[in-house]
Design an enzyme around this catalytic site. Structure first.
Site, PDB file in Angstrom:
ATOM      1  N   ASP A 311       0.809  -1.216   0.000  1.00 57.01           N
ATOM      2  CA  ASP A 311       0.000   0.000   0.000  1.00 57.01           C
ATOM      3  C   ASP A 311       0.852   1.280   0.000  1.00 57.01           C
ATOM      4  O   ASP A 311       1.488   1.601   1.010  1.00 57.01           O
ATOM      5  CB  ASP A 311      -0.937  -0.002   1.232  1.00 57.01           C
ATOM      6  CG  ASP A 311      -2.172   0.862   1.028  1.00 57.01           C
ATOM      7  OD1 ASP A 311      -2.366   1.354  -0.088  1.00 57.01           O
ATOM      8  OD2 ASP A 311      -2.952   1.036   1.994  1.00 57.01           O
ATOM      9  N   LYS A 360      -8.169  -1.493   3.391  1.00 60.49           N
ATOM     10  CA  LYS A 360      -7.539  -0.188   3.581  1.00 60.49           C
ATOM     11  C   LYS A 360      -7.489   0.149   5.070  1.00 60.49           C
ATOM     12  O   LYS A 360      -6.504   0.693   5.570  1.00 60.49           O
ATOM     13  CB  LYS A 360      -8.375   0.840   2.825  1.00 60.49           C
ATOM     14  CG  LYS A 360      -7.695   2.103   2.429  1.00 60.49           C
ATOM     15  CD  LYS A 360      -6.442   1.893   1.613  1.00 60.49           C
ATOM     16  CE  LYS A 360      -6.252   2.893   0.526  1.00 60.49           C
ATOM     17  NZ  LYS A 360      -5.146   2.605  -0.353  1.00 60.49           N
ATOM     18  N   LYS A 415      -8.088  14.433  -2.820  1.00 56.86           N
ATOM     19  CA  LYS A 415      -8.545  13.798  -1.581  1.00 56.86           C
ATOM     20  C   LYS A 415      -8.477  14.768  -0.409  1.00 56.86           C
ATOM     21  O   LYS A 415      -7.539  15.532  -0.283  1.00 56.86           O
ATOM     22  CB  LYS A 415      -7.679  12.575  -1.285  1.00 56.86           C
ATOM     23  CG  LYS A 415      -8.183  11.792  -0.076  1.00 56.86           C
ATOM     24  CD  LYS A 415      -7.662  10.394  -0.052  1.00 56.86           C
ATOM     25  CE  LYS A 415      -6.259  10.335   0.486  1.00 56.86           C
ATOM     26  NZ  LYS A 415      -5.758   8.960   0.482  1.00 56.86           N
ATOM     27  N   LYS A 491       2.617   1.978   3.297  1.00 60.10           N
ATOM     28  CA  LYS A 491       1.856   2.194   4.533  1.00 60.10           C
ATOM     29  C   LYS A 491       1.995   1.054   5.532  1.00 60.10           C
ATOM     30  O   LYS A 491       2.110   1.274   6.725  1.00 60.10           O
ATOM     31  CB  LYS A 491       0.366   2.294   4.177  1.00 60.10           C
ATOM     32  CG  LYS A 491      -0.118   3.708   4.059  1.00 60.10           C
ATOM     33  CD  LYS A 491      -1.596   3.821   4.315  1.00 60.10           C
ATOM     34  CE  LYS A 491      -2.454   3.536   3.122  1.00 60.10           C
ATOM     35  NZ  LYS A 491      -2.461   4.554   2.085  1.00 60.10           N
TER      36      LYS A 491
HETATM   37  P1  NAI Z   1      -7.871   3.503 -10.135  1.00 64.97           P
HETATM   38  O1  NAI Z   1      -9.142   2.851  -9.763  1.00 64.97           O
HETATM   39  O2  NAI Z   1      -7.905   4.784 -10.895  1.00 64.97           O
HETATM   40  O3  NAI Z   1      -6.981   2.506 -10.980  1.00 64.97           O
HETATM   41  C1  NAI Z   1      -6.980   1.126 -10.799  1.00 64.97           C
HETATM   42  C2  NAI Z   1      -6.958   0.448 -12.166  1.00 64.97           C
HETATM   43  O4  NAI Z   1      -6.831  -0.939 -11.962  1.00 64.97           O
HETATM   44  C3  NAI Z   1      -8.244   0.653 -12.948  1.00 64.97           C
HETATM   45  O5  NAI Z   1      -7.934   1.146 -14.235  1.00 64.97           O
HETATM   46  C4  NAI Z   1      -8.852  -0.740 -13.020  1.00 64.97           C
HETATM   47  O6  NAI Z   1      -9.561  -0.956 -14.220  1.00 64.97           O
HETATM   48  C5  NAI Z   1      -7.634  -1.611 -12.903  1.00 64.97           C
HETATM   49  N1  NAI Z   1      -7.813  -2.989 -12.412  1.00 64.97           N
HETATM   50  C6  NAI Z   1      -8.626  -3.468 -11.439  1.00 64.97           C
HETATM   51  N2  NAI Z   1      -8.431  -4.788 -11.273  1.00 64.97           N
HETATM   52  C7  NAI Z   1      -7.462  -5.143 -12.127  1.00 64.97           C
HETATM   53  C8  NAI Z   1      -6.816  -6.362 -12.411  1.00 64.97           C
HETATM   54  N3  NAI Z   1      -7.125  -7.484 -11.787  1.00 64.97           N
HETATM   55  N4  NAI Z   1      -5.843  -6.365 -13.354  1.00 64.97           N
HETATM   56  C9  NAI Z   1      -5.493  -5.227 -14.010  1.00 64.97           C
HETATM   57  N5  NAI Z   1      -6.085  -4.051 -13.797  1.00 64.97           N
HETATM   58  C10 NAI Z   1      -7.060  -4.016 -12.868  1.00 64.97           C
HETATM   59  O7  NAI Z   1      -7.054   3.679  -8.779  1.00 64.97           O
HETATM   60  P2  NAI Z   1      -5.744   4.524  -8.462  1.00 64.97           P
HETATM   61  O8  NAI Z   1      -6.147   5.832  -7.896  1.00 64.97           O
HETATM   62  O9  NAI Z   1      -4.864   4.508  -9.650  1.00 64.97           O
HETATM   63  O10 NAI Z   1      -5.126   3.667  -7.286  1.00 64.97           O
HETATM   64  C11 NAI Z   1      -4.631   2.369  -7.559  1.00 64.97           C
HETATM   65  C12 NAI Z   1      -4.398   1.574  -6.295  1.00 64.97           C
HETATM   66  O11 NAI Z   1      -3.393   2.205  -5.535  1.00 64.97           O
HETATM   67  C13 NAI Z   1      -5.627   1.443  -5.392  1.00 64.97           C
HETATM   68  O12 NAI Z   1      -5.693   0.153  -4.874  1.00 64.97           O
HETATM   69  C14 NAI Z   1      -5.330   2.402  -4.286  1.00 64.97           C
HETATM   70  O13 NAI Z   1      -5.943   2.026  -3.081  1.00 64.97           O
HETATM   71  C15 NAI Z   1      -3.833   2.295  -4.188  1.00 64.97           C
HETATM   72  N6  NAI Z   1      -3.284   3.461  -3.556  1.00 64.97           N
HETATM   73  C16 NAI Z   1      -3.354   4.697  -4.138  1.00 64.97           C
HETATM   74  C17 NAI Z   1      -2.869   5.806  -3.490  1.00 64.97           C
HETATM   75  C18 NAI Z   1      -2.909   7.152  -4.091  1.00 64.97           C
HETATM   76  O14 NAI Z   1      -2.520   8.099  -3.459  1.00 64.97           O
HETATM   77  N7  NAI Z   1      -3.331   7.308  -5.329  1.00 64.97           N
HETATM   78  C19 NAI Z   1      -2.284   5.698  -2.155  1.00 64.97           C
HETATM   79  C20 NAI Z   1      -2.274   4.371  -1.632  1.00 64.97           C
HETATM   80  C21 NAI Z   1      -2.731   3.319  -2.330  1.00 64.97           C
END
Ligand code: NAI
Length: 535
Positions: A311, A360, A415, A491
């Site tokens: 994370d 989370k 956020k 994290k």
């Molecule tokens: P997002 O939802 O914009 O992107 C995630 C992508 O993963 C989406 O395009 C989705 O279609 C794809 N996806 C889902 N399951 C999949 C799979 N099995 N195989 C391939 N692709 C798949 O989310 P974001 O903002 O990019 O965040 C990504 C991850 O990072 C989340 O889990 C979030 O909790 C974690 N994270 C993000 C932080 C941040 O500051 N942006 C901080 C801490 C963690």
């Protein structure tokens, strides 16, 4: 601005008999000095000095490095690709404040410095972390990846609504031809509200076939782009926790068998981790779920492969680990920490589902544990509490800690996080401190992704051997599989089983800095600053 390149072999040349530049690397001898403490019968703490000597060998040829992102079509994924391209092609853009240049602000490796020593005038010489040892420049990553959504990256970047339009517009021609590879989708693991994105899937239900396909994708990417190393990083949706079931995912052998029989508790992220381990690619988990089930860690150990997680630590948690440490180290006693967030991006939408939120919540909750445990003056230990109650107590006293996350679509990727610290002061006094933190989530996470990939690649090029006091040093071997040196960016840091997690941001940074110095054979000078204390 980012085109500066360190010379081959690194910018820093250590002039010492015990740091030698040979066989395409830096061989450095380092003595790790510590202290062993025993509580004697009379209550005294007996301290004996310890030392162990090691040799580190760091391969200096960085070669060509690939970065494969799982979830490349998401907010983080597209921002990583866009940042790499804008920096590589020197694309600047107009905002209402004027022209903006691309950069790597927020990257520990590229945008922060460490003190290497002092110059002739006794002034500190600070160098960017990226100059400490030969590391891949983030412009040079060859980037690819998978997504369950088929949208090409120009459209996926627009969907994310993270970057200014004038930058997006210039990036469209570079990104329209990048299409995510089909991925693995087991609907039970992510929120049901994600189903309408899932149109780019590896067919079938056979988990072994899915594993083979991901392995082939990694291999093909490596061959096609003539890469020396490929880092695989999960930045896809947060999954629910996988249940740990004896016989299913508790050992490497059982996990591999469960993939063969397509057991329902094997998550997509674990398949990606296993595929990477089997291909010898470091795998990093940027989401909070327990991708690294015990069998997965065991497999990494068996294969001497590298893993890191869990994370990304981008905003609220990073601040929390600093504030909590400040309070506890100041001798002030936090009684409760109450955290509230709202966000409106797709991550927030996925986390609005209970089981994904739970992952989370767990990851955000442990962040002050080590600081609390390190201060038995303020917090009663489990042994103190047992004495009081007469019953065995497992955990020591701890501040109340609560985490709430809400989905508010209107705020998009920006956020909001509110944290209240309620603490005990002298003579029963009370202190309330509130922090309101507003930030673009993906602009914080993206530099961490580069840092994780750069450092993971570096650590695959470091090997070590112990030099016993009397006797022969053995063969050089790779570092231990779980890369706890990446903790600063994570994290809920995954560490070697049986060792303690360090959550303190300052200690995490010190740990990394000292390690990089050790690879050059340099002692950490710390802040003793004897020159300023003596005549
Ligand atoms: P997002 O939802 O914009 O992107 C995630 C992508 O993963 C989406 O395009 C989705 O279609 C794809 N996806 C889902 N399951 C999949 C799979 N099995 N195989 C391939 N692709 C798949 O989310 P974001 O903002 O990019 O965040 C990504 C991850 O990072 C989340 O889990 C979030 O909790 C974690 N994270 C993000 C932080 C941040 O500051 N942006 C901080 C801490 C963690």
């Amino acid at each position: 601005p980012s085109a500066r390149r360190a010379p081959e072999g690194g910018l820093i040349q250590v002039d010492s008999e015990t740091t030698v530049y040979e066989n395409g690397g830096i061989k450095a001898r380092f003595t790790d000095r510590g202290a062993n403490v025993v509580k004697a019968a009379d209550g005294k703490l007996k301290v004996t000095k310890t030392e162990r000597t090691f040799e580190f060998f760091t391969k200096t040829n960085v070669g060509r490095v690939g970065l494969l992102l799982v979830g490349i079509g998401g907010n983080n994924g597209t921002t990583v690709v866009a940042t790499n391209l804008a920096n590589k092609h020197g694309i600047s853009w107009n905002t209402k404040d004027g022209e903006q240049q691309p950069n790597y602000i927020g990257s520990l490796v590229r945008a922060s410095t460490v003190s290497l020593g002092t110059d002739e005038a006794g002034k500190p010489v600070n160098v960017p972390i990226s100059d400490m040892l030969p590391m891949v420049h983030p412009n040079d990553f060859v980037i690819g990846g998978w997504d369950i959504s088929s949208l090409p990256l120009d459209k996926a970047m627009a969907r994310g609504k993270v970057l200014d339009y004038d930058l997006q517009r210039q990036l469209f021609p570079y990104m329209e031809n990048i299409k995510p590879l089909p991925s693995i989708y087991y609907p039970d693991f992510i929120a049901a509200n994600q189903a309408d994105r899932a149109d780019n899937l590896i067919p079938g239900e056979d988990k072994q076939a899915h594993l083979e396909q991901i392995r082939k994708d990694i291999r093909d990417f490596k061959t096609k782009n003539e890469l020396d190393n490929v880092v695989v990083l999960w930045t896809a949706n947060t999954e629910r926790y996988a249940e740990i079931i004896p016989g299913v995912n508790d050992t490497a052998e059982n996990l591999l068998n469960s993939i063969k029989t397509s057991h329902e508790e094997v998550s997509p992220s674990t398949i990606f981790a296993v595929a990477s381990i089997l291909e010898g690619s470091p795998f990093i988990n940027g989401s909070p779920q327990n991708t690294f089930v015990p069998g997965c860690i065991e497999l990494a150990e068996e294969k001497k492969a590298f893993i890191g997680g869990d994370d990304f630590k981008s905003g609220q948690t990073k601040v929390k680990s600093v504030i909590a440490e400040f309070l506890v180290n100041a001798g002030i006693k936090p009684l409760s920490i109450a955290s509230y967030n709202h966000l409106g991006n797709n991550d927030g939408k996925n986390l609005s589902s209970q089981r994904q939120f739970r992952s989370k919540e767990i990851s955000k909750s442990s962040v002050v544990d080590d600081m609390v445990a390190a201060n038995p003056v303020l917090y009663k230990t489990a042994a103190d509490l047992s004495k009081e109650t007469g019953e065995p107590v497992k955990k020591g006293e701890h501040p109340d800690h609560i985490v709430v996350i809400k989905y508010v679509p209107a705020v998009g990727d920006s956020k909001r996080a509110i944290d209240e610290y309620y603490s005990e002061l002298l003579m029963g006094g009370r202190n309330v401190m509130n922090i309101f933190n507003e930030c673009e989530d993906s602009l914080l996470a993206t530099p961490l992704i580069f840092d994780l990939a750069i450092l993971a690649d570096l650590l695959t090029r470091v090997s070590y051997r112990e030099v016993p006091k009397d006797g022969q040093a053995g063969e050089f071997q790779p570092l231990y599989s779980v890369l706890s040196l990446l903790s600063y960016m994570l994290k809920a840091p995954l560490v070697k089983p049986g060792t303690d997690v360090v959550n303190s941001l300052n200690r995490q940074r010190q740990g990394l800095e000292q390690f990089l110095k050790a690879c050059l054979g340099l002692e950490n000078q710390g802040d003793l600053l004897l020159d300023s204390r003596i005549w």
